[in-house]
Each structure stands twice: as C-alpha cells, then as structure tokens.
Design a protein around this motif. Structure first.
Motif: not given
Length: 164
Positions: A148-155, A4-15, A39-40
């Motif tokens: 964890e790498s995905v989380r950092v990259a999205l951040g 869920d946290d990755i999905q939310q971060m990805a949505a925040a990046v897209i927005a 992201l996709t």
C-alpha cells in the motif's frame, strides 16, 4: 513480480517523468527499496530513475540523506518532519528533479498508541517544495502495508509529474 496496478502506476510515472525530462530518486525506510524496484521494473526506466536510498536505520537517514539527527530525536523516524527531510535530502543528494520518501511502521511489532502499526509518512520533493501525506493503513500485515505504501508513493510521484 509486482501486482498489475503497481506495474501500471510505475509505468505511468516513468512515462510522465520521461515526457518532462525529469529524473527521480527514492528514499525508503519501511518499503526497503520496493518503490525503486517497481520503477526499475519498467523498461526504459534508466532515462528517469537515478537512484534509490534504503535508509532503514536512523543513522542512514542522517548519513545518506542529511536528515538532522535532532529531527529524528525530537519527532521520531516515523513522522512528518522526518519524511519531509528524507525527500528533500534525497532530491539534493541525488541532484534529481523529484524525490519521494517513505517512513513507517509495517509491523507486526513496533507500534504504539501514538504511532500504531500501519502508520506511514510520505514526502515528495520537487521544484515547488516538499509535500507530505500520512496514511494509517491499519494492521494489515507487513506485506500489505508495504505494498500500500508503494502505491501511495507512486501516486505522489505521478501527481507531481502531471501537476507541475
């Protein structure tokens, strides 16, 4: 598919990128396309996400992103200079506003005293230049290092979208 946290971060990046009219590319090694995948997974991501480069081999980093072979030979694939060159190369090659890169050692093997399992370098390239972060996640297991790498990259992408 993603936590869920990755999905939310990805949505925040897209927005955030969409609000600025920005496009994004990823240059991934140890994550193997997971950042682009996150992201996709977001509806409407096609307005932002241009492409993802999976450059697992050193040759791919050079051929697809223009990372100088000398950089990889001198500093290694898992290094700050390589991560910076990957991000810059992805931004230029794709012609996007923002690019993020990841190169690291997810494990379980492949580590050394100097570059242990769990060491991951990140680059983020935008109009202001290329930033870098290194994280030592430790030997958490391959899947956890990658997530964890995905989380950092999205951040990094989110910070860049909100900060410039």
């Amino acid at each position: 598919m993603f936590p869920d946290d990755i999905q939310q971060m990805a949505a925040a990046v897209i927005a955030a990128a969409s609000a600025r009219g920005w496009t994004v590319a990823t240059a991934e090694s140890c994550t193997g396309g997971l950042i682009a995948g996150a992201l996709t997974a977001v509806a409407g991501s096609s307005a932002v996400m241009d492409r993802g480069f999976v450059t697992y081999s050193n040759a791919a980093k050079s051929e697809m992103l223009g990372v100088p072979a000398e950089t990889v030979l001198t500093f290694g694939a898992v290094s700050e200079p390589t991560a910076r060159a990957m991000a810059a190369g992805a931004r230029v090659t794709a012609g996007v506003d923002l690019a993020v890169s990841v190169t690291g050692i997810a494990g379980p093997g492949g580590g050394s005293d100097e570059k242990p399992v769990g060491l991951v370098h990140f680059g983020c390239a935008g109009a202001e230049g290329v930033s870098h972060e290194a994280h030592r996640f430790g030997d958490l297991g391959r899947e956890r290092v990658r997530l964890e790498s995905v989380r950092v990259a999205l951040g990094l992408l989110l910070t860049a979208c909100e900060g410039e």
